[in-house]
Design an enzyme around this catalytic site. Sequence first.
Site, PDB file in Angstrom:
ATOM      1  N   GLY A   1     -12.813  14.189 -13.945  1.00 58.66           N
ATOM      2  CA  GLY A   1     -12.659  13.340 -15.135  1.00 58.66           C
ATOM      3  C   GLY A   1     -11.686  12.207 -14.885  1.00 58.66           C
TER       4      GLY A   1
ATOM      5  N   THR B   1      -3.700   0.740  -4.360  1.00 64.20           N
ATOM      6  CA  THR B   1      -3.532  -0.145  -3.212  1.00 64.20           C
ATOM      7  C   THR B   1      -2.376  -1.144  -3.354  1.00 64.20           C
ATOM      8  OG1 THR B   1      -5.692   0.079  -2.265  1.00 64.20           O
ATOM      9  CG2 THR B   1      -4.690  -2.086  -2.050  1.00 64.20           C
TER      10      THR B   1
ATOM     11  N   TYR C   1      -8.784  -7.345   9.457  1.00 66.15           N
ATOM     12  CA  TYR C   1      -7.508  -6.616   9.469  1.00 66.15           C
ATOM     13  C   TYR C   1      -6.989  -6.481  10.898  1.00 66.15           C
ATOM     14  CZ  TYR C   1      -7.004  -5.213   4.607  1.00 66.15           C
ATOM     15  OH  TYR C   1      -6.785  -5.211   3.262  1.00 66.15           O
TER      16      TYR C   1
ATOM     17  N   ALA D   1      -2.216  10.509  15.266  1.00 62.87           N
ATOM     18  CA  ALA D   1      -0.846  10.640  15.774  1.00 62.87           C
ATOM     19  C   ALA D   1      -0.162  11.783  15.041  1.00 62.87           C
ATOM     20  CB  ALA D   1      -0.082   9.335  15.536  1.00 62.87           C
TER      21      ALA D   1
ATOM     22  N   THR E   1      -8.284   3.685   3.320  1.00 63.03           N
ATOM     23  CA  THR E   1      -9.155   4.106   2.213  1.00 63.03           C
ATOM     24  C   THR E   1      -9.657   2.917   1.412  1.00 63.03           C
ATOM     25  OG1 THR E   1      -7.911   6.153   2.076  1.00 63.03           O
ATOM     26  CG2 THR E   1      -9.259   5.585   0.167  1.00 63.03           C
ATOM     27  N   CYS E   2      -8.754   2.035   1.036  1.00 64.16           N
ATOM     28  CA  CYS E   2      -9.126   0.925   0.151  1.00 64.16           C
ATOM     29  C   CYS E   2     -10.289   0.121   0.720  1.00 64.16           C
ATOM     30  CB  CYS E   2      -7.910   0.034  -0.075  1.00 64.16           C
ATOM     31  SG  CYS E   2      -8.313  -1.475  -0.950  1.00 64.16           S
TER      32      CYS E   2
ATOM     33  N   TYR F   1     -10.383   8.616 -12.688  1.00 62.92           N
ATOM     34  CA  TYR F   1     -11.048   7.316 -12.634  1.00 62.92           C
ATOM     35  C   TYR F   1     -12.151   7.267 -11.578  1.00 62.92           C
ATOM     36  CZ  TYR F   1      -8.463   5.439  -8.561  1.00 62.92           C
ATOM     37  OH  TYR F   1      -7.968   5.196  -7.298  1.00 62.92           O
TER      38      TYR F   1
ATOM     39  N   HIS G   1     -10.931 -19.792 -27.641  1.00 65.58           N
ATOM     40  CA  HIS G   1     -12.111 -19.443 -28.428  1.00 65.58           C
ATOM     41  C   HIS G   1     -13.370 -20.063 -27.838  1.00 65.58           C
ATOM     42  CE1 HIS G   1     -14.259 -18.255 -32.011  1.00 65.58           C
ATOM     43  NE2 HIS G   1     -14.774 -19.479 -32.083  1.00 65.58           N
TER      44      HIS G   1
ATOM     45  N   SER H   1      -3.629   0.486   3.540  1.00 72.40           N
ATOM     46  CA  SER H   1      -2.987  -0.596   2.780  1.00 72.40           C
ATOM     47  C   SER H   1      -1.493  -0.700   3.076  1.00 72.40           C
ATOM     48  CB  SER H   1      -3.186  -0.353   1.283  1.00 72.40           C
ATOM     49  OG  SER H   1      -4.542  -0.155   0.992  1.00 72.40           O
ATOM     50  N   GLY H   2      -0.787   0.432   3.001  1.00 74.64           N
ATOM     51  CA  GLY H   2       0.662   0.417   3.173  1.00 74.64           C
ATOM     52  C   GLY H   2       1.061   0.199   4.621  1.00 74.64           C
TER      53      GLY H   2
ATOM     54  N   LYS I   1     -16.373   0.447  -3.354  1.00 75.99           N
ATOM     55  CA  LYS I   1     -16.657   0.870  -4.735  1.00 75.99           C
ATOM     56  C   LYS I   1     -16.960  -0.325  -5.617  1.00 75.99           C
ATOM     57  CE  LYS I   1     -13.466   1.069  -7.657  1.00 75.99           C
ATOM     58  NZ  LYS I   1     -12.110   1.429  -8.097  1.00 75.99           N
TER      59      LYS I   1
ATOM     60  N   GLU J   1     -15.872   6.287 -12.542  1.00 80.31           N
ATOM     61  CA  GLU J   1     -16.469   5.082 -11.948  1.00 80.31           C
ATOM     62  C   GLU J   1     -17.787   5.411 -11.245  1.00 80.31           C
ATOM     63  OE1 GLU J   1     -12.493   2.360 -11.111  1.00 80.31           O
ATOM     64  OE2 GLU J   1     -13.170   3.699  -9.525  1.00 80.31           O
TER      65      GLU J   1
HETATM   66  P1  FAD Z   1      -4.794   4.772   3.047  1.00 80.07           P
HETATM   67  O1  FAD Z   1      -5.356   3.479   2.659  1.00 80.07           O
HETATM   68  O2  FAD Z   1      -5.518   6.009   2.678  1.00 80.07           O
HETATM   69  O3  FAD Z   1      -4.610   4.734   4.633  1.00 80.07           O
HETATM   70  C1  FAD Z   1      -4.193   5.830   5.364  1.00 80.07           C
HETATM   71  C2  FAD Z   1      -4.768   5.712   6.749  1.00 80.07           C
HETATM   72  O4  FAD Z   1      -4.109   6.636   7.609  1.00 80.07           O
HETATM   73  C3  FAD Z   1      -6.253   6.065   6.831  1.00 80.07           C
HETATM   74  O5  FAD Z   1      -6.945   5.011   7.445  1.00 80.07           O
HETATM   75  C4  FAD Z   1      -6.308   7.330   7.675  1.00 80.07           C
HETATM   76  O6  FAD Z   1      -7.462   7.400   8.468  1.00 80.07           O
HETATM   77  C5  FAD Z   1      -5.062   7.177   8.517  1.00 80.07           C
HETATM   78  N1  FAD Z   1      -4.492   8.426   9.014  1.00 80.07           N
HETATM   79  C6  FAD Z   1      -4.221   9.559   8.313  1.00 80.07           C
HETATM   80  N2  FAD Z   1      -3.596  10.460   9.084  1.00 80.07           N
HETATM   81  C7  FAD Z   1      -3.459   9.884  10.316  1.00 80.07           C
HETATM   82  C8  FAD Z   1      -2.872  10.321  11.539  1.00 80.07           C
HETATM   83  N3  FAD Z   1      -2.261  11.506  11.639  1.00 80.07           N
HETATM   84  N4  FAD Z   1      -2.935   9.488  12.601  1.00 80.07           N
HETATM   85  C9  FAD Z   1      -3.533   8.264  12.507  1.00 80.07           C
HETATM   86  N5  FAD Z   1      -4.082   7.813  11.370  1.00 80.07           N
HETATM   87  C10 FAD Z   1      -4.028   8.604  10.270  1.00 80.07           C
HETATM   88  N6  FAD Z   1      -6.761   1.676  -5.650  1.00 80.07           N
HETATM   89  C11 FAD Z   1      -6.704   0.543  -6.380  1.00 80.07           C
HETATM   90  O7  FAD Z   1      -5.639  -0.072  -6.458  1.00 80.07           O
HETATM   91  N7  FAD Z   1      -7.807   0.057  -7.029  1.00 80.07           N
HETATM   92  C12 FAD Z   1      -9.008   0.671  -6.962  1.00 80.07           C
HETATM   93  O8  FAD Z   1      -9.981   0.204  -7.548  1.00 80.07           O
HETATM   94  C13 FAD Z   1      -9.107   1.856  -6.180  1.00 80.07           C
HETATM   95  N8  FAD Z   1     -10.292   2.485  -6.047  1.00 80.07           N
HETATM   96  C14 FAD Z   1     -10.387   3.588  -5.253  1.00 80.07           C
HETATM   97  C15 FAD Z   1     -11.616   4.203  -5.117  1.00 80.07           C
HETATM   98  C16 FAD Z   1     -11.755   5.324  -4.339  1.00 80.07           C
HETATM   99  C17 FAD Z   1     -13.106   5.968  -4.199  1.00 80.07           C
HETATM  100  C18 FAD Z   1     -10.611   5.844  -3.672  1.00 80.07           C
HETATM  101  C19 FAD Z   1     -10.744   7.073  -2.812  1.00 80.07           C
HETATM  102  C20 FAD Z   1      -9.369   5.245  -3.790  1.00 80.07           C
HETATM  103  C21 FAD Z   1      -9.249   4.109  -4.584  1.00 80.07           C
HETATM  104  N9  FAD Z   1      -8.019   3.465  -4.764  1.00 80.07           N
HETATM  105  C22 FAD Z   1      -7.938   2.335  -5.539  1.00 80.07           C
HETATM  106  C23 FAD Z   1      -6.778   4.007  -4.160  1.00 80.07           C
HETATM  107  C24 FAD Z   1      -6.417   3.274  -2.886  1.00 80.07           C
HETATM  108  O9  FAD Z   1      -7.500   3.290  -2.002  1.00 80.07           O
HETATM  109  C25 FAD Z   1      -5.200   3.928  -2.263  1.00 80.07           C
HETATM  110  O10 FAD Z   1      -4.160   3.983  -3.211  1.00 80.07           O
HETATM  111  C26 FAD Z   1      -4.697   3.167  -1.043  1.00 80.07           C
HETATM  112  O11 FAD Z   1      -5.700   3.035  -0.077  1.00 80.07           O
HETATM  113  C27 FAD Z   1      -3.482   3.876  -0.450  1.00 80.07           C
HETATM  114  O12 FAD Z   1      -3.073   3.226   0.721  1.00 80.07           O
HETATM  115  P2  FAD Z   1      -2.270   4.020   1.832  1.00 80.07           P
HETATM  116  O13 FAD Z   1      -1.801   3.005   2.816  1.00 80.07           O
HETATM  117  O14 FAD Z   1      -1.273   4.904   1.211  1.00 80.07           O
HETATM  118  O15 FAD Z   1      -3.320   4.994   2.517  1.00 80.07           O
END
Ligand code: FAD
Length: 463
Positions: free
Chosen positions: A179, A314, A100, A116, A42-43, A181, A439, A15-16, A51, A185
């Site tokens: 315990g 996310t 994406y 990386a 992850t998202c 979320y 209402h 996401s980020g 999910k 869920e």
């Molecule tokens: P991520 O989305 O985790 O992305 C990180 C990426 O970096 C991954 O693709 C990984 O493979 C890659 N990576 C890691 N290390 C390396 C490396 N060294 N080299 C190359 N690639 C690498 N958030 C919500 O807002 N609402 C929800 O309903 C929600 N439900 C969730 C349900 C579950 C089961 C989970 C696990 C999470 C949920 N989240 C939810 C949280 C949300 O998914 C995360 O907060 C969000 O994805 C964080 O984004 P990010 O960019 O920090 O990291």
Amino acid sequence: MADNDVDLFVIGAGSGGVRAARIAASYGARVTIAEEFRVGGTCVIRGCVPKKLLVYASRFGHEFEDAAGFGWTVPTQPTFSWPTLIANKDREIDRLEAAYVATLERNNVNIVRSRAVFEDAHTVRLLATGARVRAETILIATGGWPHMGPNIPGIEHAISSNEAFHLTELPERIVIQGGGYIAVEFACIFAGLGSKVTLVYRGENILRGFDDDLREHLRNEMTMRGIKVLCGHTIDAIEKAGDEYRTSLSDGTSLTADKVMFAIGRRPNIMGIGCETLGMECHEHGGISVDEYSRTSVPNIYAVGDVTNRVNLTPVAIREGHAFADTVYGGKPTRVDHADVPTAVFSEPELGVIGLTEAQARDTFDIVDVYKTTFRPMKATLSGRATRVFMKLLVDGISGRVVGCHVAGPDAGELIQVIGIAVKMGATKADFDATMAVHPTMAEELVTMRERAARYTRAAAAE
Ligand code: FAD
């Protein structure tokens, strides 16, 4: 400084990272993004999106049952196919991943499919090819990873949320430890699809950090739906016996199930990428320390999202990635406001939350007014389903500002998004009261709660 291959190298296409890469490239930066698993992170791949699709699936069972009270006859007992759900979910995830990738490519972001790691503060090495890339700026957006807890005997038999999305069949019985979320869920998802679910949690009640009344309400609702919630317990060992798993609990009892899942928290994903060799500072919760512009202690390296362990959601990671790109490449220094982030728990019933819990409000303000209500939703009158809605508003007794809103009920996640705007704008209880009700809705109760349930004053508490 030696020539750089790129202006920005982003580690992690979640996401980020994706948002940061796209916006930086739109400002003209030469950007490469590395992803070791699948673009979307992850998202998209194993979090929010799959999910929510499973959540939708899990709610049909009750809908079929509830239809009878409204005059419908569902001709035969509905049946459910887990493989169909998983295959359809996977197809949608593939589509999203491709979208994406296309967006990044359209914005001239170079995608490399590799893990990386850092060579030095300006160089990353791609493990897939051994190539080195030199960058002026590096963004760490590697997210988080399920933590499986202390190494109890048999932990290798437990699945995390990662694997839960790819089970070949729906477990008849599942024991979930956790315990938070994600645990809650998944407990509701599996129960809704027909599994016999036991949730085992170490603490005194589920959803630590949420408002206590809301936690109690959800626990009762989950119990009413047949989920066994065992608080004050841990799984101390897992033993495989044929196709089943025997879990030994801390009170000496045991539970047998077809699957054991651990959802006890997630840890920032920093292992093995070389942050420590750069002397990068991490904070006590294990995330990378950053300033308000997401800059780490190494000046040309930034970090956003779950790897910084600020607010692990996310929309927050996306906002942080965008703010980073605006700051570094857009000439618009932008801080992300992490206060009053609305959030949902896609349990059954759903929760929507913004602002302070009652305990936090009482710690923060001299006078706190509490408004709360619980009622049977209209739909349940004909369906006969035993369920109640819960709503709570916390008000600063001096300014009248609504400082917390907690809802358990259908579509609470949708509702809290809109309430979030009002709370973020500093709406007062008088503003809520002045808003005409819609209402008949569940949400109208939020603007018709006239009777204060309690008033807490710091002075009285100190006596
Ligand atoms: P991520 O989305 O985790 O992305 C990180 C990426 O970096 C991954 O693709 C990984 O493979 C890659 N990576 C890691 N290390 C390396 C490396 N060294 N080299 C190359 N690639 C690498 N958030 C919500 O807002 N609402 C929800 O309903 C929600 N439900 C969730 C349900 C579950 C089961 C989970 C696990 C999470 C949920 N989240 C939810 C949280 C949300 O998914 C995360 O907060 C969000 O994805 C964080 O984004 P990010 O960019 O920090 O990291």
